[in-house]
Design a protein around this motif. Structure first.
Motif, PDB file in Angstrom:
ATOM      1  N   TYR A 231       0.846  -1.196   0.000  1.00 19.15           N
ATOM      2  CA  TYR A 231       0.000   0.000   0.000  1.00 19.15           C
ATOM      3  C   TYR A 231       0.880   1.244   0.000  1.00 19.15           C
ATOM      4  N   LYS A 232       1.441   1.524  -1.160  1.00 16.72           N
ATOM      5  CA  LYS A 232       2.423   2.613  -1.241  1.00 16.72           C
ATOM      6  C   LYS A 232       1.775   3.986  -1.185  1.00 16.72           C
ATOM      7  N   LYS A 233       0.498   4.076  -1.506  1.00 10.56           N
ATOM      8  CA  LYS A 233      -0.174   5.373  -1.519  1.00 10.56           C
ATOM      9  C   LYS A 233      -0.780   5.747  -0.171  1.00 10.56           C
ATOM     10  N   ALA A 235      -1.006   6.565   3.844  1.00  9.10           N
ATOM     11  CA  ALA A 235      -0.152   7.267   4.800  1.00  9.10           C
ATOM     12  C   ALA A 235       0.519   6.248   5.718  1.00  9.10           C
ATOM     13  N   LEU A 236       1.724   6.601   6.176  1.00 10.22           N
ATOM     14  CA  LEU A 236       2.484   5.692   7.031  1.00 10.22           C
ATOM     15  C   LEU A 236       1.710   5.340   8.293  1.00 10.22           C
ATOM     16  N   ARG A 237       1.044   6.319   8.875  1.00 11.63           N
ATOM     17  CA  ARG A 237       0.273   6.064  10.100  1.00 11.63           C
ATOM     18  C   ARG A 237      -0.824   5.041   9.850  1.00 11.63           C
ATOM     19  N   GLU A 238      -1.501   5.145   8.704  1.00 12.31           N
ATOM     20  CA  GLU A 238      -2.582   4.223   8.382  1.00 12.31           C
ATOM     21  C   GLU A 238      -2.056   2.806   8.172  1.00 12.31           C
ATOM     22  N   VAL A 239      -0.898   2.685   7.503  1.00 10.56           N
ATOM     23  CA  VAL A 239      -0.316   1.368   7.268  1.00 10.56           C
ATOM     24  C   VAL A 239       0.131   0.749   8.583  1.00 10.56           C
ATOM     25  N   MET A 240       0.656   1.568   9.495  1.00 12.45           N
ATOM     26  CA  MET A 240       1.056   1.046  10.802  1.00 12.45           C
ATOM     27  C   MET A 240      -0.141   0.525  11.575  1.00 12.45           C
ATOM     28  N   ASN A 241      -1.222   1.257  11.584  1.00  8.21           N
ATOM     29  CA  ASN A 241      -2.428   0.795  12.271  1.00  8.21           C
ATOM     30  C   ASN A 241      -2.925  -0.514  11.676  1.00  8.21           C
ATOM     31  N   TRP A 308       8.507   2.188  -4.022  1.00  8.74           N
ATOM     32  CA  TRP A 308       7.567   2.562  -5.071  1.00  8.74           C
ATOM     33  C   TRP A 308       7.667   1.642  -6.296  1.00  8.74           C
ATOM     34  N   ASN A 309       8.390   0.553  -6.194  1.00 12.04           N
ATOM     35  CA  ASN A 309       8.605  -0.320  -7.342  1.00 12.04           C
ATOM     36  C   ASN A 309       7.499  -1.346  -7.533  1.00 12.04           C
ATOM     37  N   LYS A 310       6.593  -1.440  -6.566  1.00 13.03           N
ATOM     38  CA  LYS A 310       5.535  -2.431  -6.652  1.00 13.03           C
ATOM     39  C   LYS A 310       4.193  -1.725  -6.707  1.00 13.03           C
ATOM     40  N   ASP A 311       3.290  -2.188  -7.567  1.00 14.02           N
ATOM     41  CA  ASP A 311       2.008  -1.524  -7.756  1.00 14.02           C
ATOM     42  C   ASP A 311       1.096  -1.750  -6.567  1.00 14.02           C
ATOM     43  N   ASP A 312       0.328  -0.708  -6.249  1.00 15.58           N
ATOM     44  CA  ASP A 312      -0.626  -0.767  -5.151  1.00 15.58           C
ATOM     45  C   ASP A 312      -1.903  -1.418  -5.655  1.00 15.58           C
ATOM     46  N   PRO A 313      -2.349  -2.543  -5.067  1.00 19.29           N
ATOM     47  CA  PRO A 313      -3.562  -3.211  -5.546  1.00 19.29           C
ATOM     48  C   PRO A 313      -4.813  -2.384  -5.360  1.00 19.29           C
ATOM     49  N   GLY A 318      -2.855  -0.280 -10.323  1.00 16.85           N
ATOM     50  CA  GLY A 318      -2.627  -1.634  -9.833  1.00 16.85           C
ATOM     51  C   GLY A 318      -3.670  -2.596 -10.356  1.00 16.85           C
ATOM     52  N   ARG A 319      -4.932  -2.153 -10.442  1.00 22.96           N
ATOM     53  CA  ARG A 319      -5.987  -3.023 -10.927  1.00 22.96           C
ATOM     54  C   ARG A 319      -5.829  -3.301 -12.417  1.00 22.96           C
ATOM     55  N   LYS A 320      -5.357  -2.296 -13.176  1.00 18.97           N
ATOM     56  CA  LYS A 320      -5.178  -2.482 -14.618  1.00 18.97           C
ATOM     57  C   LYS A 320      -4.117  -3.524 -14.918  1.00 18.97           C
ATOM     58  N   LYS A 321      -3.089  -3.579 -14.063  1.00 21.16           N
ATOM     59  CA  LYS A 321      -1.961  -4.471 -14.323  1.00 21.16           C
ATOM     60  C   LYS A 321      -2.168  -5.861 -13.747  1.00 21.16           C
ATOM     61  N   ARG A 322      -3.299  -6.064 -13.120  1.00 20.74           N
ATOM     62  CA  ARG A 322      -3.565  -7.403 -12.594  1.00 20.74           C
ATOM     63  C   ARG A 322      -3.784  -8.377 -13.742  1.00 20.74           C
ATOM     64  N   VAL A 323      -3.232  -9.559 -13.641  1.00 20.57           N
ATOM     65  CA  VAL A 323      -3.424 -10.591 -14.654  1.00 20.57           C
ATOM     66  C   VAL A 323      -4.592 -11.456 -14.227  1.00 20.57           C
TER      67      VAL A 323
END
Length: 333
Positions: A231-233, A235-241, A308-313, A318-323
């Motif tokens: 989840y690169k987009k 916020a850090l606080r949200e990812v920590m929670n 930032w090298n991995k797409d955010d699902p 991220g959804r466009k690049k899903r196979v």
């Protein structure tokens, strides 16, 4: 279907940063208070660190501390401490006391002749008294034990900081070390406040606390690193929670099952291991708290490098690049 015990729902959404300033301030206040108590009260060092001789007595008659002290008053033993030992596991006719004789200048330990004289004097007070154990430690040995104990704790902290630094980033290492210092310092402050005996067993308990706390912290950090890449987009606080909520069930189950065994030992294990068990019990509680409220607060404050090298699902890209799987949408036969 098998029964699965869940102490914590799998979809918790607790905001652990809601009281961030309060929890951070409480931790800082407890650490400062621990330092003050350590300087004012000092630790109640056991015979391992103080040097001297401890004689454990056991009798069928109630312990009369004043009579014991009067019997030893004319023997020129120096600093003598007599304490009665209480334990719910003792029999009704089992009365235990400890006679602690501090080491004197120029004397490694109390001589066997003096110990026999002490035992004879106490048996004059109570003929039923017995002496299950006698422990002697010289001042030189006790000083070496103190230094070795300090080195052991410091070496553990340094080794753990290097491990965290290599496995994660330096911000994680700083957060982990601050969390460990927080746990050890507050535990020692509690021992100084209540004057609980501090001996080699307690040092072993502190090292156990360090290992347990860092294990819990690494679990949270591992999930945080995975989510930071997913989840690169966010916020850090949200990812920590999110990371703490996802590992909360594991934390509660691990700490809870460990505490069940420790509480049983604390109540039924006897006074000999009570200080050791109390240190681990309190350390697990404070270690679980610090893994959630101390370590990650420092990481949030210092910030971390985002991948930032991995797409955010959760993003459109991220959804466009899903196979799409060839089995997706297929009907069951």
């Amino acid at each position: 279907m098998g029964f699965r015990l869940k102490l914590v729902p799998s979809d918790t959404r607790i905001d652990f940063f809601r009281w961030q300033k309060l929890t951070f301030g409480l931790s800082a206040l407890m650490m400062i208070a621990s330092v003050i108590v350590l300087f004012v009260n000092g630790l109640n060092f056991g015979i391992d660190f103080r040097g001297g001789t401890t004689i454990r007595t056991e009798a069928t008659q109630p312990v009369d501390v004043a009579a014991y002290r009067a019997a030893l008053s004319g023997m020129d033993l120096g600093d003598v401490s007599i304490t009665q030992v209480f334990d719910p596991g003792f029999r009704a006719d089992q009365h235990v006391a400890q006679v602690r004789i501090s080491a004197q200048d120029g004397v490694e330990s109390v001589s066997p002749e003096t110990i026999r004289a002490i035992e004879a004097a106490l048996q004059q007070v109570d003929p039923s008294i017995t002496f299950p154990s006698v422990e002697s430690v010289g001042p030189k040995v006790s000083g070496e034990l103190i230094r070795t104990a300090i080195y052991a704790v410091l070496a553990a902290l340094v080794a753990i900081s290097i491990y965290i630094w290599l496995r994660f980033e330096w911000q994680f290492s700083v957060g982990a070390i601050v969390s460990l210092v927080h746990d050890v310092l507050i535990t020692m402050g509690v021992f100084a406040l209540f004057q609980i005996r501090f001996d080699l067993a307690t040092v072993a308990a502190l090292l156990t606390i360090v290992g347990y706390s860092i294990n819990d912290t690494v679990v949270v950090f591992d999930r945080l690193r995975e989510n930071l890449m997913k989840y690169k987009k966010r916020a850090l606080r949200e990812v920590m929670n999110l990371s703490v909520n996802e590992t909360l069930s594991r934390t509660v189950m691990t700490s809870g099952t460990t505490l069940l065994a420790l509480i049983a030992l604390l109540v039924l294990g006897g006074d000999v291991i009570r200080g050791f068990v109390f240190a681990i019990t309190f350390g697990i509680l404070i270690g679980t708290y610090s893994s959630i409220y101390v370590a990650k607060n420092f990481v949030l404050w210092l910030g971390v490098k985002r991948n930032w090298n991995k797409d955010d699902p959760e993003t459109q890209e991220g959804r466009k690049k899903r196979v799409k799987s060839p089995f997706e949408g297929a009907e069951e036969v």
